[in-house]
Design an enzyme around this catalytic site. Structure first.
Site, PDB file in Angstrom:
ATOM      1  N   THR A 162       0.812  53.720   7.175  1.00 44.38           N
ATOM      2  CA  THR A 162       0.650  54.864   8.075  1.00 44.38           C
ATOM      3  C   THR A 162       1.252  56.062   7.351  1.00 44.38           C
ATOM      4  O   THR A 162       2.247  55.924   6.630  1.00 44.38           O
ATOM      5  CB  THR A 162       1.366  54.658   9.426  1.00 44.38           C
ATOM      6  OG1 THR A 162       2.777  54.545   9.198  1.00 44.38           O
ATOM      7  CG2 THR A 162       0.861  53.410  10.134  1.00 44.38           C
ATOM      8  N   HIS A 163       0.624  57.225   7.526  1.00 47.63           N
ATOM      9  CA  HIS A 163       1.053  58.427   6.789  1.00 47.63           C
ATOM     10  C   HIS A 163       1.061  58.188   5.274  1.00 47.63           C
ATOM     11  O   HIS A 163       1.844  58.794   4.545  1.00 47.63           O
ATOM     12  CB  HIS A 163       2.444  58.896   7.238  1.00 47.63           C
ATOM     13  CG  HIS A 163       2.519  59.257   8.694  1.00 47.63           C
ATOM     14  ND1 HIS A 163       2.226  60.517   9.156  1.00 47.63           N
ATOM     15  CD2 HIS A 163       2.846  58.510   9.779  1.00 47.63           C
ATOM     16  CE1 HIS A 163       2.374  60.553  10.479  1.00 47.63           C
ATOM     17  NE2 HIS A 163       2.736  59.335  10.876  1.00 47.63           N
ATOM     18  N   SER A 283     -16.642  58.369 -17.564  1.00 49.14           N
ATOM     19  CA  SER A 283     -16.377  59.768 -17.885  1.00 49.14           C
ATOM     20  C   SER A 283     -16.938  60.107 -19.264  1.00 49.14           C
ATOM     21  O   SER A 283     -16.952  59.274 -20.173  1.00 49.14           O
ATOM     22  CB  SER A 283     -14.865  60.030 -17.870  1.00 49.14           C
ATOM     23  OG  SER A 283     -14.561  61.290 -18.428  1.00 49.14           O
ATOM     24  N   ASN A 291     -15.035  55.178 -12.665  1.00 46.55           N
ATOM     25  CA  ASN A 291     -15.083  55.962 -11.431  1.00 46.55           C
ATOM     26  C   ASN A 291     -15.874  55.241 -10.345  1.00 46.55           C
ATOM     27  O   ASN A 291     -17.024  54.849 -10.582  1.00 46.55           O
ATOM     28  CB  ASN A 291     -15.718  57.325 -11.697  1.00 46.55           C
ATOM     29  CG  ASN A 291     -14.961  58.132 -12.734  1.00 46.55           C
ATOM     30  OD1 ASN A 291     -13.738  58.079 -12.789  1.00 46.55           O
ATOM     31  ND2 ASN A 291     -15.685  58.870 -13.566  1.00 46.55           N
TER      32      ASN A 291
END
Length: 498
Positions: A162-163, A283, A291
């Site tokens: 959380t957070h 990349s 990615n």
């Protein structure tokens, strides 16, 4: 030249033919979009013509001639059907073909008792109904993969956040089941939107109905609608599209949240999950990069979905109730295509997702996310209030972080020291009790509340998810069967005349 070759619909009223720019920017894009609805245009024409014959509005011979040509058009197929943008909408393209084959005197009777307004609205509803079922079918497919993965990882413990901070031990399978529940809710929203979409506007005509004795119930049955658009004024309205867009945007929100979590957890800093190479990119400058481009694509598409409802409402509000042009905007068609595509893409991501259980275990070893369980143990064993013990354990964590003490190194004496600093009394827990309270496995296995991460509860959630998916699959299957039956009834009605 015959009459149908000389006069277009617009020629009788307008002095000038459509400008090249008008054809390029208005008529051509609209015609290209309508071509995708080729089968739905034919279904409406067939059903309407059958009804006209049944009601003796046109003769059986005229109906037979029209229906034979409509069947010939069906054999040509949407991709090969010839169109001329100067003739206008797909309705007029169909008429042009009929007129060339059987003359305007016969072919022109097909449009008796209808307007392009109710005809077009019916075509759009048929097309969007079919596309919505495609979305729902794809949602069921993704659900199956999620439940399968949840079962596979039903005992895989990970940090819960959380957070963006570690909060409590979690189970990865339990996390996935939370999305199974959300997707089921979204499926139910789609069924509700489908119910409002699947109403028949054919026969409402332009605005006020018609003097022709149309049998709207017959076309409703032949086209597989669940009911009528009752008020003729509402034949053109498309607020059902806002319902559908809202339901679709919820699906996209579900996908966005799942994609965002997996995107974060696949970073080097977390390393809890990893997308298969087949759903990644590289990349051009950073040789080490892998990615998760599929996740990024889903999130980007979900961002645009936030505006679907507001755009539709703003469009409809701007026109009031007296016009129809803006209600033909392709936003719903585009939203249906986007949602189906992203569900399909995410299904592939989930089928091949790599879960690093060792990284999850390693992250838990240094984590204080079992602190709340230590609080519960002290409250239960020593009779202090929750708030008092919360102060004690919070100080335990603070002291330990300051002194670089890991959770697995914590002792009863260290807890007593924090207790003296906060509430002024020792607790007296043994080292063994402290370590048991801080065990992630112990934490998970002692959760007993309904819907929790406890093993029995996870199994219960799995069973419930499987039941919900079976129900959703059954709804989709039964709905498609009803539409297939309606289509067979339409074909039988056509062939009885032909």
């Amino acid at each position: 030249m015959t009459l149908h070759q000389e006069i277009l619909l617009s020629d009788a009223r307008l002095k000038s033919p459509a400008a090249a720019r008008q054809l390029k920017y208005n008529e051509l894009p609209k015609l290209q979009a309508e071509r995708k609805k080729f089968n739905e245009f034919l279904a409406v024409d067939l059903a309407h013509t059958v009804m006209l014959v049944a009601q003796e509005i046109i003769t059986r011979d005229a109906g037979r001639a029209i229906l034979q040509q409509l069947l010939a058009i069906r054999e040509i197929g949407g991709d090969d059907f010839p169109v001329d943008v100067r003739k206008g909408s797909f309705l007029l393209q169909m008429e042009s073909y009929l007129f060339a084959a059987i003359g305007e005197e016969i072919g022109g009777q097909m449009h008796t008792g209808r307007s392009r307004i109710d005809q077009g609205a019916t075509v759009r509803r048929l097309y969007q109904r079919n596309r919505m079922l495609d979305v729902m079918n794809q949602l069921n497919t993704l659900q199956a993969v999620i439940v399968e993965q949840a079962q596979k990882y039903s005992r895989t413990i990970m940090p819960g956040y959380t957070h963006m901070q570690q909060a409590q031990p979690w189970v990865f399978g339990h996390y996935l089941l939370s999305f199974s529940s959300r997707f089921h809710d979204s499926f139910e929203r789609l069924t509700q939107a489908y119910a409002r979409l699947n109403r028949n506007p054919l026969g409402t005509v332009g605005l006020a109905g018609t003097s022709w004795p149309l049998d709207r119930e017959l076309t409703t049955r032949l086209l597989g609608f669940d009911g009528l658009v009752e008020n003729s004024k509402l034949g053109r309205e498309a607020f059902y599209a806002v319902d559908a867009l809202s339901a679709l945007s919820f699906v996209m929100a579900d996908l966005n949240d799942l994609a965002t979590d997996l995107h974060v957890w696949s970073t080097s800093e977390f390393g809890l999950v990893e997308c298969d190479d087949s759903y990644c990119g590289t990349s051009s400058i950073f040789p080490q990069k892998k990615n998760p481009t599929a996740l990024e694509y889903v999130r980007r598409a979900a961002g645009a979905s936030v505006t679907w409802v507001s755009t539709a409402l703003a469009t409809f509000r701007g026109e009031g109730t007296g016009d129809q042009a803006m209600r033909e905007a392709p936003i719903l068609d585009e939203a249906l295509a986007t949602t189906e595509g992203m569900l399909d893409l995410f299904t592939g991501v989930m089928e091949t997702l790599i879960v690093h259980e060792d990284r999850m275990t390693a992250a838990l070893k240094q984590s204080w996310c079992t602190s709340s369980n230590l609080v519960d143990v002290i409250v239960r064993d020593r009779g202090l209030s929750f708030r008092q013990v919360h102060h004690i354990v919070a100080r335990v964590v603070r002291n330990s972080l300051t002194e670089s003490i890991a959770p697995y190194e914590l002792t009863g004496a260290m807890v007593d020291r924090a207790a003296m600093e906060t509430v002024g009394r020792a607790i007296g827990l043994s080292d063994r009790s402290v370590q048991a309270a801080l065990s992630p496995r112990e934490f998970v296995e002692t959760r007993v509340t309904t819907g929790s991460v406890g093993p029995l509860e996870v199994q219960s959630l799995l069973a419930h998810a499987q039941e919900e998916r079976a129900c959703d699959v059954r709804w989709t299957s039964e709905t498609r069967i009803r539409l297939t039956d309606a289509n067979k009834a339409l074909d039988c009605a056509v062939h009885r005349i032909v």
